[in-house]
Each structure stands twice: as C-alpha cells, then as structure tokens.
Design an enzyme around this catalytic site. Structure first.
Site, PDB file in Angstrom:
ATOM      1  N   ASN A 108       9.406  20.125  29.173  1.00 41.23           N
ATOM      2  CA  ASN A 108       9.201  20.552  30.469  1.00 41.23           C
ATOM      3  C   ASN A 108      10.536  20.087  31.128  1.00 41.23           C
ATOM      4  OD1 ASN A 108       8.000  21.185  32.984  1.00 41.23           O
ATOM      5  ND2 ASN A 108       7.541  19.240  33.543  1.00 41.23           N
ATOM      6  N   HIS A 110      11.675  19.057  34.949  1.00 35.24           N
ATOM      7  CA  HIS A 110      10.936  18.306  36.136  1.00 35.24           C
ATOM      8  C   HIS A 110      12.364  18.142  37.316  1.00 35.24           C
ATOM      9  CE1 HIS A 110       8.270  16.886  39.252  1.00 35.24           C
ATOM     10  NE2 HIS A 110       9.119  15.722  39.273  1.00 35.24           N
ATOM     11  N   LEU A 145       1.152  12.921  33.778  1.00 36.81           N
ATOM     12  CA  LEU A 145       1.525  14.000  34.719  1.00 36.81           C
ATOM     13  C   LEU A 145       3.137  13.870  34.919  1.00 36.81           C
ATOM     14  CD1 LEU A 145       1.258  16.258  36.983  1.00 36.81           C
ATOM     15  CD2 LEU A 145       1.175  14.290  38.489  1.00 36.81           C
ATOM     16  N   GLU A 174      20.103  22.205  36.393  1.00 35.11           N
ATOM     17  CA  GLU A 174      19.039  22.636  35.428  1.00 35.11           C
ATOM     18  C   GLU A 174      19.324  23.832  34.574  1.00 35.11           C
ATOM     19  OE1 GLU A 174      14.612  21.952  37.788  1.00 35.11           O
ATOM     20  OE2 GLU A 174      15.742  23.577  38.255  1.00 35.11           O
TER      21      GLU A 174
HETATM   22  C1  GAR Z   1      12.526  24.230  38.992  1.00 35.23           C
HETATM   23  O1  GAR Z   1      13.197  23.554  39.626  1.00 35.23           O
HETATM   24  C2  GAR Z   1      11.618  23.365  37.982  1.00 35.23           C
HETATM   25  O2  GAR Z   1      12.303  22.231  37.948  1.00 35.23           O
HETATM   26  C3  GAR Z   1      10.303  23.254  38.908  1.00 35.23           C
HETATM   27  O3  GAR Z   1      10.177  24.252  39.241  1.00 35.23           O
HETATM   28  C4  GAR Z   1      11.145  25.002  39.752  1.00 35.23           C
HETATM   29  C5  GAR Z   1      11.169  26.379  38.862  1.00 35.23           C
HETATM   30  O4  GAR Z   1      12.177  27.163  39.400  1.00 35.23           O
HETATM   31  N1  GAR Z   1       9.438  22.543  37.867  1.00 35.23           N
HETATM   32  C6  GAR Z   1       8.527  21.625  38.463  1.00 35.23           C
HETATM   33  O5  GAR Z   1       8.292  21.291  39.737  1.00 35.23           O
HETATM   34  C7  GAR Z   1       7.499  21.053  37.522  1.00 35.23           C
HETATM   35  N2  GAR Z   1       6.876  19.861  37.745  1.00 35.23           N
HETATM   36  P1  GAR Z   1      12.332  28.621  38.443  1.00 35.23           P
HETATM   37  O6  GAR Z   1      10.939  29.344  38.407  1.00 35.23           O
HETATM   38  O7  GAR Z   1      13.232  29.413  39.490  1.00 35.23           O
HETATM   39  O8  GAR Z   1      13.043  28.334  37.137  1.00 35.23           O
END
Ligand code: GAR
Length: 200
Positions: A108, A110, A145, A174
């Site tokens: 995952n 985060h 979590l 990311e």
């Molecule tokens: C990303 O920033 C990811 O890190 C986060 O959701 C976003 C999805 O963006 N994930 C979480 O918060 C998981 N707990 P995307 O759909 O544009 O890739």
C-alpha cells in the site's frame, strides 16, 4: 521469460496507477495484469482501459458483508494469480480474510510518514500541526490500519501552508517511490521475510 504480474486496486483518480503504467510500459518482464476498482466511476478505470489493461468493478455496496466483497476480489485475483497486489488509493479497509490470503504480496501507499498520520486527511492535519516534514510511505499490508512493515519512505521539508500545493508535492514523491518499490520487489531486491522487509 517469466512475467511478474501486478494487480492494482483503486477507488478513484488513479494518478498513482498512471505513474505505475508509465514506468512499466516499456519494461519487459513486468506487466499490470488487471485493475480492480470498488467504484464504477473511478477515473483510474479510464486510465487502465485506454492502455488495454483488463478492468473489473467490484462495488462494495453490492455485497451484504465485507467478507463477501473480499471473497469476490479474491475470486477475480485467483484467476490471474498476480505476483503482487498494489493498493493505489484503494479506500476500503481490508479484513484478515483478504490480508491473510495475500500477506507478503500486498503493498500500500500512504500519504504520510508512517507511523505518523494514519487514516484520512493527512495533508490538512500535517499543516494544522505545523509539522516540519511530510512524506509518503510504501508498506506491506498487515492487519493494522495503515500499518505493516515499511518498504520505503520519501520526505520533504514543508515550505507551504497551501494544502493543495502540499498534496501535489506529496503526489510527486508517490509517483517516483511506488514504481521504485515495485521494481525492487519484482527484481527480488526487496521482500518480506519473517515479518520484516529484507533488502539486498
Ligand atoms: C494517494 O495520495 C494515496 O497515497 C492515498 O490516496 C491517494 C490516491 O490518489 N491513499 C491513502 O490515503 C490510503 N490510506 P490516486 O487515486 O490519484 O492515486
């Protein structure tokens, strides 16, 4: 030649999925075999479709329990037997049913420097607390979590009070970190061994 197959689970925009697609488009030996979304209107499905990647919609609202929803995910994944399952903005909490099936093959991303700022709304909370640093974490998923053994983190020194701008900066981290980790796992340079991330 053995192909390393990746399944990507999404819920929304899929910009991380796009970064993974772009990074591995010309990489022989690594393939995104499918994208699964729990939301029918996730833009990530459009991104996958235009690349010709197989997509599945498994709407959690169609299932009376989390277990039934996850059983359907497992049923689809079993047909493809991916080497790695990549959660990329997949906004459903997974239970032990799913995690125990794929423990060690499930990662995952985060948007925080875990173990700090688990849960939602990380950018806003980080700004409110006047933190000096913010960042992203890629981790193997276990039963906690936003927990589990950490593969890698990237961080920045915060230079803005603008949440949108901070979010964009974090996204840029990311888009580099997630493909890097996937590459390391695919090449055998990183793996989970006895609950710890081993790097070679
Ligand atoms: C990303 O920033 C990811 O890190 C986060 O959701 C976003 C999805 O963006 N994930 C979480 O918060 C998981 N707990 P995307 O759909 O544009 O890739």
């Amino acid at each position: 030649m053995q192909i390393f197959k990746i399944a990507v689970l999404i819920s929304g925009n899929g910009s991380n999925l796009q970064a993974i697609i772009d990074n591995f488009r010309d990489e022989v030996g690594i393939e995104i075999s499918s994208v699964i979304s729990n939301k029918a209107d996730a833009y990530g499905l459009t991104r996958a479709n235009r690349e010709g990647i197989e997509t599945h919609i498994v709407n959690h609202e169609d299932y009376s329990s989390r277990e039934d929803f996850e059983k359907e995910l497992i049923r689809i994944l079993k047909k493809e037997s991916p080497d790695l399952i990549v959660l990329a903005g997949f906004m459903r909490i997974l239970s032990n049913l799913f995690i125990s099936e794929y423990y060690g093959k499930l990662i995952n991303i985060h948007p925080s420097l875990l173990p700090n700022y688990k849960g939602m709304d990380t950018h806003r909370r980080v700004l409110e607390n006047n933190e000096e640093f913010h960042g992203v974490t890629v981790h193997y998923v276990d039963n906690s979590l936003d927990g589990g053994p950490i593969c890698a983190q990237s961080k920045i020194k915060i230079d803005t009070k603008d949440q949108k701008k901070l979010e964009e900066q974090i996204h840029e981290l990311e888009y580099k970190l997630y493909p890097d980790v996937i590459k390391n796992i695919a090449s055998g340079k990183m793996r989970l061994y006895r609950g710890e991330v081993v790097k070679q």
